[in-house]
Design a protein around this motif. Structure first.
Motif, PDB file in Angstrom:
ATOM      1  N   LEU A 157       0.777  -1.231   0.000  1.00 28.58           N
ATOM      2  CA  LEU A 157       0.000   0.000   0.000  1.00 28.58           C
ATOM      3  C   LEU A 157       0.812   1.287   0.000  1.00 28.58           C
ATOM      4  N   VAL A 158       2.041   1.263   0.494  1.00 22.90           N
ATOM      5  CA  VAL A 158       2.767   2.521   0.697  1.00 22.90           C
ATOM      6  C   VAL A 158       3.096   3.253  -0.597  1.00 22.90           C
ATOM      7  N   GLY A 159       3.169   2.513  -1.705  1.00 17.82           N
ATOM      8  CA  GLY A 159       3.548   3.150  -2.955  1.00 17.82           C
ATOM      9  C   GLY A 159       2.562   4.190  -3.461  1.00 17.82           C
ATOM     10  N   GLN A 160       1.325   4.173  -2.961  1.00 21.19           N
ATOM     11  CA  GLN A 160       0.308   5.112  -3.436  1.00 21.19           C
ATOM     12  C   GLN A 160       0.450   6.500  -2.813  1.00 21.19           C
ATOM     13  N   PHE A 161       1.306   6.648  -1.783  1.00 20.11           N
ATOM     14  CA  PHE A 161       1.362   7.914  -1.051  1.00 20.11           C
ATOM     15  C   PHE A 161       2.382   8.882  -1.636  1.00 20.11           C
ATOM     16  N   SER A 162       1.948  10.119  -1.756  1.00 21.75           N
ATOM     17  CA  SER A 162       2.860  11.188  -2.172  1.00 21.75           C
ATOM     18  C   SER A 162       3.759  11.596  -1.019  1.00 21.75           C
ATOM     19  N   GLN A 163       3.229  11.440   0.212  1.00 19.32           N
ATOM     20  CA  GLN A 163       3.985  11.784   1.419  1.00 19.32           C
ATOM     21  C   GLN A 163       3.729  10.758   2.501  1.00 19.32           C
ATOM     22  N   ILE A 164       4.761  10.443   3.265  1.00 17.92           N
ATOM     23  CA  ILE A 164       4.629   9.642   4.484  1.00 17.92           C
ATOM     24  C   ILE A 164       5.263  10.474   5.588  1.00 17.92           C
ATOM     25  N   LEU A 165       4.435  10.977   6.490  1.00 14.42           N
ATOM     26  CA  LEU A 165       4.898  11.907   7.517  1.00 14.42           C
ATOM     27  C   LEU A 165       4.823  11.250   8.883  1.00 14.42           C
ATOM     28  N   SER A 166       5.932  11.251   9.600  1.00 14.07           N
ATOM     29  CA  SER A 166       5.979  10.630  10.928  1.00 14.07           C
ATOM     30  C   SER A 166       6.376  11.648  11.983  1.00 14.07           C
ATOM     31  N   VAL A 186       9.336  10.386   2.426  1.00 14.23           N
ATOM     32  CA  VAL A 186       9.242  10.206   3.880  1.00 14.23           C
ATOM     33  C   VAL A 186       9.866  11.398   4.591  1.00 14.23           C
ATOM     34  N   ALA A 187       9.175  11.911   5.595  1.00 13.28           N
ATOM     35  CA  ALA A 187       9.715  13.070   6.322  1.00 13.28           C
ATOM     36  C   ALA A 187       9.213  13.058   7.764  1.00 13.28           C
ATOM     37  N   TYR A 188       9.975  13.700   8.609  1.00 17.87           N
ATOM     38  CA  TYR A 188       9.563  13.929  10.005  1.00 17.87           C
ATOM     39  C   TYR A 188       8.667  15.169  10.056  1.00 17.87           C
ATOM     40  N   ILE A 189       7.604  15.089  10.820  1.00 17.40           N
ATOM     41  CA  ILE A 189       6.725  16.240  11.014  1.00 17.40           C
ATOM     42  C   ILE A 189       6.497  16.432  12.508  1.00 17.40           C
ATOM     43  N   LYS A 190       6.573  17.648  12.962  1.00 21.80           N
ATOM     44  CA  LYS A 190       6.298  17.911  14.369  1.00 21.80           C
ATOM     45  C   LYS A 190       4.808  17.686  14.645  1.00 21.80           C
ATOM     46  N   ASN A 191       4.514  16.930  15.702  1.00 23.69           N
ATOM     47  CA  ASN A 191       3.142  16.922  16.188  1.00 23.69           C
ATOM     48  C   ASN A 191       2.837  18.310  16.733  1.00 23.69           C
ATOM     49  N   SER A 192       1.587  18.670  16.816  1.00 22.27           N
ATOM     50  CA  SER A 192       1.287  20.032  17.254  1.00 22.27           C
ATOM     51  C   SER A 192       0.117  20.046  18.224  1.00 22.27           C
ATOM     52  N   PHE A 193       0.164  20.981  19.157  1.00 25.36           N
ATOM     53  CA  PHE A 193      -0.913  21.145  20.133  1.00 25.36           C
ATOM     54  C   PHE A 193      -1.561  22.515  19.918  1.00 25.36           C
ATOM     55  N   ASP A 194      -2.791  22.627  20.342  1.00 27.03           N
ATOM     56  CA  ASP A 194      -3.537  23.869  20.144  1.00 27.03           C
ATOM     57  C   ASP A 194      -3.167  24.864  21.236  1.00 27.03           C
ATOM     58  N   ASN A 195      -2.290  25.786  20.904  1.00 28.90           N
ATOM     59  CA  ASN A 195      -1.803  26.738  21.905  1.00 28.90           C
ATOM     60  C   ASN A 195      -2.826  27.810  22.259  1.00 28.90           C
ATOM     61  N   GLU A 196      -3.962  27.834  21.569  1.00 29.82           N
ATOM     62  CA  GLU A 196      -5.046  28.727  21.968  1.00 29.82           C
ATOM     63  C   GLU A 196      -5.861  28.131  23.110  1.00 29.82           C
ATOM     64  N   ILE A 197      -5.741  26.813  23.299  1.00 29.87           N
ATOM     65  CA  ILE A 197      -6.478  26.122  24.362  1.00 29.87           C
ATOM     66  C   ILE A 197      -5.556  25.774  25.529  1.00 29.87           C
ATOM     67  N   PHE A 198      -4.341  25.362  25.220  1.00 26.40           N
ATOM     68  CA  PHE A 198      -3.392  24.934  26.255  1.00 26.40           C
ATOM     69  C   PHE A 198      -2.335  26.016  26.460  1.00 26.40           C
TER      70      PHE A 198
END
Length: 406
Positions: A157-166, A186-198
């Motif tokens: 299945l992985v071949g169908q993806f334009s991006q794989i972000l971890s 394949v690339a690293y992506i920062k997880n993110s939190f909602d700084n308007e709430i936290f």
């Protein structure tokens, strides 16, 4: 020029009090979506009386979206006999939700999407190798019983993806090694939190709100609070957490457990067995806003997981000014600084208890400012908007290419 369409696929309902980092991340992607995008979510319904399988216009976090529930799932916090991912995948088969952009957060549903046209992105939320190889409850993840089958399916299945972000650097590296022909995707992506709430309170405000919480719970106003938030699931190992809290043996410290899941009854039984039921409060599933209020008054946040990617709840705690105690798993140990938390060298009750004791007895060593500073690079207002900016650039490039050809 028409708006580009982003369709997000995941087995949840954003208006329900659902638990999990994936759900929270999707909610953030909806909230921070620029007006230039049309956003659609293929999820699940909550009310069995309401129709499923049809698009409906709705509003979430002040954003207009199109929502299609595939089937009714009243509580996605507890696993059923038939895995929800399997039901969700089956419900997608034979349909076509092809879009300009498609975001997937599990590999299995993409079986249905393999022939859909458009840019597909797969988000990897855990280090799958560690997840499958982890010891303990084999029911924690079904694929742990059949690792070869999982990797065979993934390979198809992985071949169908334009991006794989971890959100986990180890997982990103693993995918580059496993699929060298796809390593540019394949690339690293920062997880993110909602700084308007936290966000943090001032120290005086925190003390006042902490005393108010103590009053509501009927405990001494000088009580210090330790928070766990997440799915009550073997991955998070809340039983280890409860045993660590018993080993802490600090009578003026209270454990708050925010979450729901299959281990709820077992946690209650364990706290009773250990004689600490009066110092543990089960809060159940909370909305983001209510969870944020709890984060802001706690003295420490604790994570006892066996495996992780980068748990959003850690970023939410730090963004609220609360230091973190964590087991040595996932990306958390790489972002914590010596003045924003403690990484346990062992997954044992004694080691976690010692780390908690260190944070609770020496709060000046873990100031609010240091915690907030550690979380700042992961603020959604920066990270998510950057993702959308890059998507928009690719959309414009494709539109320009089509225009030239015409």
């Amino acid at each position: 020029m028409r708006k580009p369409v982003l369709t997000i696929f995941y087995q949840f309902n954003p208006w329900n009090a659902t638990i999990g980092g994936i759900q929270t991340l999707i909610n953030t992607f909806i909230k921070y979506a620029p007006s230039e995008f049309q956003v659609r979510l293929v999820g699940t319904g909550v009310d069995p009386k309401k129709p499923v399988g049809k698009w409906q216009e709705a509003e979430f976090a002040g954003r207009e979206i199109s929502f299609l529930p595939l089937f009714t799932l009243q509580n996605d916090n507890v696993r059923n006999l038939i895995p929800t991912t399997l039901k969700y995948t089956a419900a997608l088969l034979g349909r076509d939700f092809a879009s300009d952009f498609m975001h997937f957060h599990r590999i299995e549903p993409t079986i249905a999407a393999i022939n859909w046209q458009g840019e597909k992105t797969l988000f990897i939320h855990n280090d799958i190798r560690t997840q499958i190889q982890a010891t303990g409850n084999k029911k924690a993840i079904l694929w742990r019983r059949f690792p070869a089958a999982y990797f065979a399916l993934e390979g198809l299945l992985v071949g169908q993806f334009s991006q794989i972000l971890s959100c986990n650097t180890d997982a990103a590296q693993l995918y580059k090694q496993r699929y060298p022909s796809l390593q540019d995707r394949v690339a690293y992506i920062k997880n993110s939190f909602d700084n308007e709430i936290f966000y943090p309170l001032t120290e005086d405000e925190r003390i006042v709100k902490r005393k108010e919480l103590a009053s509501r719970l009927g405990v001494d106003e000088e009580t210090r609070f330790v928070l766990f938030a997440g799915r009550l699931h073997p991955q998070k190992d809340p039983i280890l957490l409860v045993r660590a809290f018993a080993a802490l043996n600090e009578p003026n410290v209270h454990l708050l457990i925010a979450g729901d899941g299959e281990l709820g009854a077992e946690i209650c039984a364990e706290t009773a067995k250990l004689g600490i039921s009066h110092r543990v409060t089960m809060l159940g599933a909370l909305t983001q806003e209510k969870l944020a209020q709890i984060h802001r008054v706690c003295n420490a946040f604790v994570l006892s997981s066996a495996y992780e990617g980068l748990p959003l709840v850690v970023l939410e705690a730090l963004g609220s000014g609360t230091p973190v105690v964590t087991t040595e798993c996932g990306e958390t140990p790489k972002l914590l600084t010596k003045d924003s938390g403690v990484v346990c060298s062992e997954r044992s009750p004694a080691c976690i208890a010692d780390a908690l004791r260190k944070v609770l007895l020496h709060p000046a060593d873990y100031p609010t400012q240091s915690c907030v500073r550690a979380a700042k690079p992961y603020a959604a207002s920066t990270v998510v908007q950057q993702v959308y900016s890059e998507m928009w650039n690719r959309w414009e490039q494709r539109a320009s290419t089509v225009a030239v050809r015409v």
